[in-house]
Design an enzyme around this catalytic site. Sequence first.
Site, PDB file in Angstrom:
ATOM      1  N   PHE A   1     -11.614  19.412   7.908  1.00 35.05           N
ATOM      2  CA  PHE A   1     -11.502  17.858   9.151  1.00 35.05           C
ATOM      3  C   PHE A   1     -11.376  18.365  10.477  1.00 35.05           C
ATOM      4  O   PHE A   1     -11.473  18.781  10.861  1.00 35.05           O
ATOM      5  CB  PHE A   1     -10.326  17.162   8.914  1.00 35.05           C
TER       6      PHE A   1
ATOM      7  N   GLN B   1      -9.966   2.830  16.610  1.00 32.35           N
ATOM      8  CA  GLN B   1     -10.713   3.733  16.059  1.00 32.35           C
ATOM      9  C   GLN B   1     -12.395   3.527  15.799  1.00 32.35           C
ATOM     10  O   GLN B   1     -12.627   2.770  15.088  1.00 32.35           O
ATOM     11  CB  GLN B   1     -10.033   5.250  15.569  1.00 32.35           C
TER      12      GLN B   1
ATOM     13  N   GLU C   1      -0.060   1.735   8.746  1.00 32.45           N
ATOM     14  CA  GLU C   1      -0.814   1.844  10.145  1.00 32.45           C
ATOM     15  C   GLU C   1      -0.986   0.734  10.827  1.00 32.45           C
ATOM     16  O   GLU C   1      -1.401   0.551  12.162  1.00 32.45           O
ATOM     17  CB  GLU C   1      -2.486   1.641   9.048  1.00 32.45           C
TER      18      GLU C   1
ATOM     19  N   ARG D   1     -13.194  12.693  15.952  1.00 34.26           N
ATOM     20  CA  ARG D   1     -13.794  11.360  15.316  1.00 34.26           C
ATOM     21  C   ARG D   1     -14.283  10.181  16.393  1.00 34.26           C
ATOM     22  O   ARG D   1     -15.446   9.891  17.147  1.00 34.26           O
ATOM     23  CB  ARG D   1     -12.585  10.481  14.494  1.00 34.26           C
TER      24      ARG D   1
ATOM     25  N   SER E   1      -3.961   9.893   8.632  1.00 33.90           N
ATOM     26  CA  SER E   1      -3.300   9.127   9.181  1.00 33.90           C
ATOM     27  C   SER E   1      -2.787   8.335   7.850  1.00 33.90           C
ATOM     28  O   SER E   1      -1.832   7.953   6.742  1.00 33.90           O
ATOM     29  CB  SER E   1      -4.568   7.770   9.335  1.00 33.90           C
TER      30      SER E   1
ATOM     31  N   GLY F   1     -11.165  11.399   1.982  1.00 36.62           N
ATOM     32  CA  GLY F   1     -11.290  12.610   2.744  1.00 36.62           C
ATOM     33  C   GLY F   1      -9.927  13.534   2.281  1.00 36.62           C
ATOM     34  O   GLY F   1     -10.042  14.469   1.578  1.00 36.62           O
TER      35      GLY F   1
ATOM     36  N   ARG G   1      -6.484   9.557  16.328  1.00 34.77           N
ATOM     37  CA  ARG G   1      -6.184  10.111  15.311  1.00 34.77           C
ATOM     38  C   ARG G   1      -6.686  11.031  14.844  1.00 34.77           C
ATOM     39  O   ARG G   1      -7.845  10.615  15.082  1.00 34.77           O
ATOM     40  CB  ARG G   1      -4.784   9.278  13.978  1.00 34.77           C
TER      41      ARG G   1
ATOM     42  N   HIS H   1     -12.903   1.789  12.260  1.00 33.56           N
ATOM     43  CA  HIS H   1     -12.283   2.221  11.100  1.00 33.56           C
ATOM     44  C   HIS H   1     -10.623   2.407  11.055  1.00 33.56           C
ATOM     45  O   HIS H   1     -10.124   2.115   9.941  1.00 33.56           O
ATOM     46  CB  HIS H   1     -12.707   3.641  11.153  1.00 33.56           C
TER      47      HIS H   1
ATOM     48  N   GLY I   1       1.008  -0.977  -0.199  1.00 34.44           N
ATOM     49  CA  GLY I   1       0.244  -0.011   0.112  1.00 34.44           C
ATOM     50  C   GLY I   1       0.921   1.255   0.150  1.00 34.44           C
ATOM     51  O   GLY I   1       2.061   1.471  -0.714  1.00 34.44           O
ATOM     52  N   LEU I   2       0.343   2.352   0.643  1.00 34.04           N
ATOM     53  CA  LEU I   2       1.053   3.514   0.327  1.00 34.04           C
ATOM     54  C   LEU I   2       2.417   3.719   1.566  1.00 34.04           C
ATOM     55  O   LEU I   2       3.159   4.081   0.580  1.00 34.04           O
ATOM     56  CB  LEU I   2       0.187   4.564   1.031  1.00 34.04           C
ATOM     57  N   ALA I   3       2.414   3.125   2.670  1.00 29.12           N
ATOM     58  CA  ALA I   3       3.344   3.132   3.506  1.00 29.12           C
ATOM     59  C   ALA I   3       4.823   2.423   2.566  1.00 29.12           C
ATOM     60  O   ALA I   3       5.537   3.117   2.457  1.00 29.12           O
ATOM     61  CB  ALA I   3       2.938   2.934   4.390  1.00 29.12           C
TER      62      ALA I   3
ATOM     63  N   GLU J   1     -15.823  11.823   6.407  1.00 22.79           N
ATOM     64  CA  GLU J   1     -15.114  12.996   6.766  1.00 22.79           C
ATOM     65  C   GLU J   1     -15.378  13.982   6.277  1.00 22.79           C
ATOM     66  O   GLU J   1     -16.020  15.716   6.523  1.00 22.79           O
ATOM     67  CB  GLU J   1     -14.300  13.088   7.793  1.00 22.79           C
TER      68      GLU J   1
ATOM     69  N   SER K   1      -4.423  -2.698  -2.847  1.00 22.29           N
ATOM     70  CA  SER K   1      -4.054  -2.223  -1.341  1.00 22.29           C
ATOM     71  C   SER K   1      -5.315  -1.240  -0.971  1.00 22.29           C
ATOM     72  O   SER K   1      -6.007  -0.080  -1.265  1.00 22.29           O
ATOM     73  CB  SER K   1      -3.082  -1.845  -1.294  1.00 22.29           C
TER      74      SER K   1
ATOM     75  N   LEU L   1     -17.451   3.547   4.426  1.00 22.75           N
ATOM     76  CA  LEU L   1     -17.018   4.602   4.932  1.00 22.75           C
ATOM     77  C   LEU L   1     -17.271   5.814   4.227  1.00 22.75           C
ATOM     78  O   LEU L   1     -17.406   5.734   2.864  1.00 22.75           O
ATOM     79  CB  LEU L   1     -15.525   4.685   5.285  1.00 22.75           C
TER      80      LEU L   1
ATOM     81  N   HIS M   1     -15.339   5.432  13.987  1.00 21.47           N
ATOM     82  CA  HIS M   1     -15.559   6.422  12.606  1.00 21.47           C
ATOM     83  C   HIS M   1     -16.964   6.728  12.377  1.00 21.47           C
ATOM     84  O   HIS M   1     -17.874   5.360  12.448  1.00 21.47           O
ATOM     85  CB  HIS M   1     -15.052   6.488  11.169  1.00 21.47           C
TER      86      HIS M   1
END
Length: 612
Positions: A141, A255, A394, A301, A410, A49, A405, A369, A14-16, A270, A42, A267, A257
């Site tokens: 946000f 968390q 994450e 949140r 995130s 958002g 958070r 979430h 994924g992104l990370a 937000e 991913s 989802l 949401h």
Amino acid sequence: MQILHTDLLCIGAGLAGERCAIEVAGAGHSVVCISLVPARRSHSVAAQGGMQAALGNAIMGDGDSPDVHFADTVKGSDWGADQEVARMFVEAAPIEMRRLAHWGVPWNRVVAGTHTYWKGGKPFEATEKTENHGLIHSRAFGGTAKWRTCYASDGAGHAVLYTMDNRAAQLGVTVHDRSEAVSLIHDGHTCFGAVVRCLRTGALRAYLARATLIASGGYGRIYRASTNAIICEGTGLSIALDTGVVPLGNMEAVQFHPTGTVPTDILVTEGCRGDGGTLLDREEYRFMPDYEPDKAELASRDVVSRRMIEHMRKGLGVEGPYGEHLWLDIRHLGEAHIRTKLREVDEICQNFLGIDPLYQLIPVRPTQHYSMGGVRTDKTGAAYGLAGLFSAGESACWDLHGFNRLGGNSLAETVVAGGIVGRNIAAFLDGYDVSFPTAPVREALQRAEERVVRLIAGSDGKESVYAVREAMYDVLEKAAYVFRNGTDLAWGVRELEALQERAAHIGLKSSGSGANAELALALRLPGMVRLAQCVCHGALERTESRGSHCREDYPERNDRDWLNRTLATWQEGATLPTLTYEPATAVFELPPGDRGYGGGKVIAATTSEEAV
């Protein structure tokens, strides 16, 4: 048995994971990412958002700065964050957003002139500066003093992940998809890579790596109702916990949401509330200003989720065939806004709920979430316990978010931490070499192979993997939801101990080790139950309320006794995790104080009686 070698093994694409991979590959090292799904599927792709960064381009972000972003982040964490990490993050985020634009992310841009915006269901006009025309725009946000969430309509995750994957491909990063890490290869001191199972064929492979990165996302799917993709079952965290030496941090910090849709739990961003949407009860009355006069729907949140549950407890929820819920109203935002800047929300509502948000209210309720907990790392991204092991995103407890958070932090963390940790891994590899001992590799492969054989043969019992999972869902739904109490948590801990025993006696109804979903779940489920126990046991022991961890029997935030981070390790043969604690932060740039929303008393660190 196939054995592959690489400088960096990324568990997750994924992104990370891909952001780290880009830095390491760009420094001339070889990188292999393994992923349960094709990289562009991913879970990062589902983020809607946007990403927080103090650019200050939009008129409603005028005067923003990393200092303001830092204060929002620490307050949002309820002072559970590592403030050194928070400072690194807020300083790097604006640079990373501009870098993403350079790589091709189509951020929404400032359009000079006077525009109509919405706040709390009411329109207002604001004039965007001529000199900022064409710069990256931002939206509101929750929990922020300024509008700073950079967005690409409501498909930021999609836009950024596709861009990131292109960049990774350009640099020669290899992705092996439909592959799952089933254990880390280590000797108790050093990580040498991972045993990986091919989800197509069932074959086991050993990936030997000088550095290993866990970037596998969260563990939301230990809950029945979650906005997470079905792949988010915490595998990366489970294999770290299985080492017995790598701790997980703040696992009780989960968390919820406020706006998971009913009944799908998908989802809706937000950004709906940031752009002016409101929450309504069964009388179509906007109730959040009664609880939070200043922030209303844009409190953090954890606060909004609690207020929603409190309101439904008063009998003001909407009864429906799938349980009680409340309404999200974005009708007043108008067709042009909904069909463009909230187009994914529009499509979700029409395709999954059968409603048109331009004319109808959206049924929502708090839904699991995000996971603040994860593999505990230092500020460089290096995991505690094993040399050569890192984590980001994450799946990591870096620890930017503490006990709650902020929305937009995130998604920004994936690329900011990915860049920082990736550069640290590249530097680590420049001066690091390792010999791969054969014994840990052979033993890890043998253990994995024996597990598969025993499950297929039913050697350990005939427990249904699906029945055990449903029972785990029931426990977490009762014991570790938005509100918690000692009685339910103690019950949950006992129930999960029993479920660990059941999970050790799973037998398959299917046969074969290839593309077998039952076998894949059976391999994951014992680890999922242990993660659930880390949540429940950590929450039972933490006798305070902080951020998303809300104990009805201990409603105060207790800085005197609990201004710390939980570390959970799991010893072989144990039925409970071993819990230890470390200070939440080594440096207090912003001393503990009032968040400015959410109410509640604080037991100050300086005295046993004084409250602030």
